[in-house]
Scaffold this motif. Structure first.
Motif, PDB file in Angstrom:
ATOM      1  N   PHE A  52       0.833  -1.238   0.085  1.00  0.00           N
ATOM      2  CA  PHE A  52       0.048   0.192  -0.063  1.00  0.00           C
ATOM      3  C   PHE A  52       0.892   1.062   0.020  1.00  0.00           C
ATOM      4  CE2 PHE A  52      -4.282  -2.148   0.753  1.00  0.00           C
ATOM      5  CZ  PHE A  52      -3.608  -3.512   1.451  1.00  0.00           C
ATOM      6  N   ALA A  67      -4.277   0.840  -2.338  1.00  0.00           N
ATOM      7  CA  ALA A  67      -3.743  -0.458  -2.657  1.00  0.00           C
ATOM      8  C   ALA A  67      -2.871  -0.503  -3.733  1.00  0.00           C
ATOM      9  CB  ALA A  67      -4.694  -1.673  -2.698  1.00  0.00           C
ATOM     10  N   HIS A 104      -3.119  -3.847  -9.324  1.00  0.00           N
ATOM     11  CA  HIS A 104      -4.578  -3.492  -9.274  1.00  0.00           C
ATOM     12  C   HIS A 104      -4.466  -2.808 -10.974  1.00  0.00           C
ATOM     13  CE1 HIS A 104      -5.878  -4.805  -5.552  1.00  0.00           C
ATOM     14  NE2 HIS A 104      -4.711  -4.317  -5.010  1.00  0.00           N
ATOM     15  N   TRP A 135      -5.060   0.293 -11.451  1.00  0.00           N
ATOM     16  CA  TRP A 135      -4.492   1.517 -11.353  1.00  0.00           C
ATOM     17  C   TRP A 135      -3.317   1.720 -10.667  1.00  0.00           C
ATOM     18  CZ3 TRP A 135      -8.462  -0.505  -8.339  1.00  0.00           C
ATOM     19  CH2 TRP A 135      -8.327  -0.977  -7.021  1.00  0.00           C
TER      20      TRP A 135
END
Lengths: 110, 115
Positions: free
Chosen positions: A38, A48, A57, A59
């Motif tokens: 994180f 995250a 992820h 993004w």
């Protein structure tokens, strides 16, 4: 009591590469600890970046990558940008639905 | 869009209890676990526990066993975290975070414990 250890602080130059690590007091970190990473900037909630060792992820910028390195979980930033200056936390899963955060690494881009 | 909205800041005296809420929207409430994480001023993140909104089962960090209770209300898609026997060291921002990967976080709730 389980302790997860990260480097307290690291400094990297813009465009450089830096690796943050995450160690467990119980021994080598494996994929079975499902390491998560994180990013947290001042005054914001954590965001995250990486889950299950190396999965990004949608993004997560491509310059971030996760791995296992020498018995630790690792987060590598390649081509560091000024906006990457932040605190970074790892999170390990110990089974029995018990999780532990690392103490965090303050990354300075200078 | 997925959103977690937490209750407002609280000021409590030592020995009291606090109950923080986290209202979920934008997804099926019972399909994702919810974590609670706290962060003392200038300190790191600390995992407190997890609740399964579907059945209500919970797992708490050893440090908080006996002092924390996590519950949920499926009718309002809200999870709650209650911490009792508060002491000054419990002064922190308390976050809820959704899912196994803690992808979505609430905005945080500052709990101040002071006499």
């Amino acid at each position: 009591q389980t302790v997860v250890t990260q480097e307290p602080s690291l400094t990297v130059s813009p465009g450089g590469t830096v690796t943050l690590t995450c160690a467990s007091s119980t021994g080598a970190v494996t994929s079975g600890y499902y390491p998560n990473w994180f990013q947290q900037k001042p005054g914001q909630a954590p965001r995250a970046l990486i889950y299950s060792t190396s999965n990004k992820h949608s993004w997560t910028p491509a310059r971030f990558s996760g791995s296992l390195l020498g018995g630790k979980a690792a987060l590598t930033l390649s081509g560091v940008q000024p906006e990457d200056e932040a605190e970074y936390y790892c999170l390990l899963y110990y089974g029995g639905a018990q999780l532990v955060f690392g103490g965090g690494t303050k990354l300075t881009v200078l | 869009q997925v959103q977690l909205v937490q209750s407002g800041a609280e000021v409590k005296k030592p020995g009291a209890s606090v109950k923080v809420s986290c209202k979920a929207s934008g997804y099926t409430f019972t399909s994702y676990y919810m974590h609670w994480v706290r962060q003392a001023p200038g300190q790191g993140l600390e995992w407190m526990g997890i609740i399964n909104p579907s059945g209500g089962s919970t797992s708490y960090a050893q440090k908080f066993q006996g002092r924390v209770t996590m519950t949920r209300d499926t009718s309002t898609s809200t999870v709650y975290m209650e911490l009792s026997s508060l002491r000054s060291e419990d002064t922190a921002v308390y976050y809820c975070a959704r899912g196994q990967q803690l992808v979505t976080w609430g905005q945080g709730t500052l709990v101040t414990v002071s006499s």
